[in-house]
Design a protein around this motif. Sequence first.
Motif, PDB file in Angstrom:
ATOM      1  N   GLN A  42      18.026 -46.782 -36.610  1.00 35.55           N
ATOM      2  CA  GLN A  42      18.671 -47.599 -37.637  1.00 35.55           C
ATOM      3  C   GLN A  42      18.157 -47.226 -39.030  1.00 35.55           C
ATOM      4  N   CYS A  43      16.862 -46.998 -39.148  1.00 39.03           N
ATOM      5  CA  CYS A  43      16.281 -46.592 -40.420  1.00 39.03           C
ATOM      6  C   CYS A  43      16.853 -45.252 -40.855  1.00 39.03           C
ATOM      7  N   VAL A  44      16.941 -44.303 -39.927  1.00 37.03           N
ATOM      8  CA  VAL A  44      17.478 -42.974 -40.229  1.00 37.03           C
ATOM      9  C   VAL A  44      18.914 -43.082 -40.734  1.00 37.03           C
ATOM     10  N   LEU A  45      19.694 -43.913 -40.085  1.00 37.09           N
ATOM     11  CA  LEU A  45      21.079 -44.093 -40.521  1.00 37.09           C
ATOM     12  C   LEU A  45      21.154 -44.759 -41.890  1.00 37.09           C
ATOM     13  N   ASN A  46      20.359 -45.803 -42.088  1.00 40.39           N
ATOM     14  CA  ASN A  46      20.377 -46.544 -43.363  1.00 40.39           C
ATOM     15  C   ASN A  46      19.908 -45.684 -44.532  1.00 40.39           C
ATOM     16  N   LYS A  47      18.887 -44.879 -44.306  1.00 36.22           N
ATOM     17  CA  LYS A  47      18.291 -44.060 -45.374  1.00 36.22           C
ATOM     18  C   LYS A  47      18.913 -42.662 -45.449  1.00 36.22           C
ATOM     19  N   LYS A  48      19.833 -42.371 -44.517  1.00 27.90           N
ATOM     20  CA  LYS A  48      20.520 -41.073 -44.483  1.00 27.90           C
ATOM     21  C   LYS A  48      19.546 -39.904 -44.378  1.00 27.90           C
ATOM     22  N   VAL A  49      18.573 -40.058 -43.477  1.00 30.74           N
ATOM     23  CA  VAL A  49      17.581 -39.013 -43.232  1.00 30.74           C
ATOM     24  C   VAL A  49      18.255 -37.891 -42.450  1.00 30.74           C
ATOM     25  N   LYS A  50      18.047 -36.666 -42.884  1.00 34.67           N
ATOM     26  CA  LYS A  50      18.642 -35.504 -42.207  1.00 34.67           C
ATOM     27  C   LYS A  50      17.617 -34.762 -41.358  1.00 34.67           C
TER      28      LYS A  50
END
Length: 70
Positions: A42-50
């Motif tokens: 969820q954090c990766v999606l919210n922060k748009k981590v690639k």
Amino acid sequence: MDTSQNKQQAVCGQEALDLLNCVAQSPYDQEKCVTLLQSLRQCVLNKKVKKFSLAEQNKEQADPVGKKQI
């Protein structure tokens, strides 16, 4: 300025660290780790981590043998 740079480098870092520590624990609690995995996702999606990387890897990529060849 350093504080904001460290903050940027640690995007989702706590969630990733929590998941890694969960996986390393004995006994292994799969339900807890799955919950932490979902939090990290969820954090990766919210922060748009690639992509994630470790600080040590960044140093090695910049200068793999510790000396520059001339």
